[in-house]
Design an enzyme around this catalytic site. Sequence first.
Site, short mmCIF file in Angstrom:
data_model
loop_
_atom_site.label_atom_id
_atom_site.label_comp_id
_atom_site.label_asym_id
_atom_site.label_seq_id
_atom_site.Cartn_x
_atom_site.Cartn_y
_atom_site.Cartn_z
N ARG A 13 -11.21 17.24 -13.45
CA ARG A 13 -9.28 16.89 -13.46
C ARG A 13 -10.32 15.18 -12.99
O ARG A 13 -9.30 13.92 -14.23
CB ARG A 13 -8.40 17.37 -12.64
CG ARG A 13 -7.54 18.14 -13.39
CD ARG A 13 -7.31 18.89 -12.48
NE ARG A 13 -7.31 19.36 -11.06
CZ ARG A 13 -8.23 20.54 -10.97
NH1 ARG A 13 -7.41 21.79 -11.97
NH2 ARG A 13 -8.65 20.75 -9.89
N THR A 77 -14.16 14.47 -1.83
CA THR A 77 -13.24 15.44 -0.49
C THR A 77 -13.82 16.26 -0.15
O THR A 77 -14.40 17.43 -0.90
CB THR A 77 -11.66 15.03 -0.23
OG1 THR A 77 -11.34 16.48 -0.86
CG2 THR A 77 -11.26 13.92 -0.86
N HIS A 132 -0.59 20.15 -2.43
CA HIS A 132 -1.66 19.84 -3.69
C HIS A 132 -1.86 20.71 -4.46
O HIS A 132 -1.03 21.79 -4.43
CB HIS A 132 -3.17 19.13 -3.57
CG HIS A 132 -2.59 18.00 -2.87
ND1 HIS A 132 -2.94 17.24 -1.54
CD2 HIS A 132 -3.56 17.43 -3.69
CE1 HIS A 132 -2.90 16.40 -1.55
NE2 HIS A 132 -3.40 15.93 -2.50
N LYS A 136 -6.68 23.63 -6.19
CA LYS A 136 -7.64 22.09 -4.93
C LYS A 136 -8.26 23.37 -3.92
O LYS A 136 -7.73 24.20 -3.34
CB LYS A 136 -5.93 21.56 -3.82
CG LYS A 136 -6.69 20.95 -3.60
CD LYS A 136 -6.11 19.45 -2.95
CE LYS A 136 -7.33 18.59 -1.59
NZ LYS A 136 -8.60 17.77 -2.20
N THR A 143 -6.90 12.61 1.57
CA THR A 143 -5.75 11.92 2.29
C THR A 143 -5.03 11.89 3.85
O THR A 143 -4.81 11.24 4.66
CB THR A 143 -4.51 11.57 1.10
OG1 THR A 143 -5.12 11.19 -0.33
CG2 THR A 143 -2.97 11.12 1.76
P1 NAD Z 1 -12.05 19.52 -10.26
O1 NAD Z 1 -12.14 20.86 -9.64
O2 NAD Z 1 -11.14 19.54 -11.83
O3 NAD Z 1 -14.09 18.79 -11.32
C1 NAD Z 1 -15.22 18.93 -10.36
C2 NAD Z 1 -16.03 18.64 -11.29
O4 NAD Z 1 -16.74 18.07 -10.80
C3 NAD Z 1 -16.47 19.87 -11.94
O5 NAD Z 1 -16.22 19.96 -13.68
C4 NAD Z 1 -17.33 20.66 -11.36
O6 NAD Z 1 -18.16 21.58 -11.81
C5 NAD Z 1 -17.98 19.66 -10.91
N1 NAD Z 1 -19.34 19.14 -9.63
C6 NAD Z 1 -18.97 20.72 -9.28
N2 NAD Z 1 -20.12 20.71 -7.63
C7 NAD Z 1 -21.07 19.79 -8.72
C8 NAD Z 1 -22.11 19.07 -8.60
N3 NAD Z 1 -23.37 19.56 -7.22
N4 NAD Z 1 -22.48 17.71 -9.04
C9 NAD Z 1 -22.62 17.61 -10.53
N5 NAD Z 1 -21.15 17.86 -10.36
C10 NAD Z 1 -20.31 19.19 -9.57
O7 NAD Z 1 -11.51 18.27 -9.16
P2 NAD Z 1 -11.08 17.41 -9.08
O8 NAD Z 1 -9.47 17.42 -9.40
O9 NAD Z 1 -11.41 16.57 -10.35
O10 NAD Z 1 -11.35 16.45 -8.13
C11 NAD Z 1 -12.94 16.62 -7.28
C12 NAD Z 1 -13.17 15.40 -6.59
O11 NAD Z 1 -12.18 14.64 -5.77
C13 NAD Z 1 -12.57 17.29 -5.04
O12 NAD Z 1 -12.98 16.54 -3.93
C14 NAD Z 1 -10.98 16.23 -4.80
O13 NAD Z 1 -10.62 16.52 -3.22
C15 NAD Z 1 -11.42 14.94 -5.32
N6 NAD Z 1 -10.61 13.62 -5.70
C16 NAD Z 1 -10.03 12.52 -4.78
C17 NAD Z 1 -8.99 11.58 -4.52
C18 NAD Z 1 -9.34 10.32 -3.96
O14 NAD Z 1 -8.46 9.23 -4.32
N7 NAD Z 1 -10.33 10.32 -3.10
C19 NAD Z 1 -8.46 11.61 -5.62
C20 NAD Z 1 -8.49 13.24 -6.68
C21 NAD Z 1 -8.99 13.80 -6.11
#
Ligand code: NAD
Length: 243
Positions: A13, A77, A132, A136, A143
């Site tokens: 996402r 995270t 969330h 998740k 956060t």
């Molecule tokens: P998501 O599950 O939609 O996407 C994660 C992606 O990472 C997937 O496509 C998955 O296949 C891929 N992935 C998994 N393991 C991997 C690896 N070893 N190498 C490469 N790719 C890999 O999750 P999301 O909603 O996109 O969130 C991703 C991360 O970002 C989570 O940890 C989330 O908590 C964090 N996040 C942080 C913020 C911020 O502002 N810091 C905001 C939103 C989400």
Amino acid sequence: MPTKILLNGSNGRMGQAIAAAAPDLGLILSGAIDVGENAAAHIDACDVIIDFSSHRATHALLELAVARRKPVVIGTTGHSAGEKTHLLTLAAKVPCVWAGNFSVGVNLLFALTRRAASVLGADYDAEVIEMHHRFKKDAPSGTAARLLEIILEERKLTAAALRHGREGITGERTSTEVGIHALRGGDVVGDHTVMFAALGERIELTHKASDRAIFARGALRAAQWVTAQPAGVYDMQDVLGLK
Ligand code: NAD
């Protein structure tokens, strides 16, 4: 010249939101990889790495960044405290922005929470509530973890003060505990409330994200900023000049 990004977690996402927002902010993707794909094959073409994937991916990605001297933005995270301490030592060898939340509004919430915890003191019971979407995978959110860290710092408490939910005969609340409650459901992008409750009054600081483009724009802003910094670990407060 547009800043070139290697995006890790590109099918997710956040990965998709970053890819969509990049051109408007003057950045381009030189590489987009997801689970099972080889970051090393794309590393030389990029100016900066952005990682929004899984906590399991961070170590290998940071090792690669350090070996090839590339700046990094970490948004992922879910790292344990021990994991994070080790990873931060590695991250400090390159310019790195590490933030549990890249939104400008949430970074203001961090600053307001610090001020409120300091002014209100221990008589005001502090509790953090986050919600969330149902997909998740980690809890509490990065956060919420940062909000808790700020409260613990201001109250001079350790992580032993944290109460993750409450159940059963818990006894009366003490002034040296800080509650954290993680709600999950539907498509909620990210809600955080910090509550300070005393006898006779209550203050609630709330931020609600309705579009994950806010995190994407923040991460892209951080990516542009970090390419001009010396090695070290920075957060979004540094990027926004809030310190
Ligand atoms: P998501 O599950 O939609 O996407 C994660 C992606 O990472 C997937 O496509 C998955 O296949 C891929 N992935 C998994 N393991 C991997 C690896 N070893 N190498 C490469 N790719 C890999 O999750 P999301 O909603 O996109 O969130 C991703 C991360 O970002 C989570 O940890 C989330 O908590 C964090 N996040 C942080 C913020 C911020 O502002 N810091 C905001 C939103 C989400």
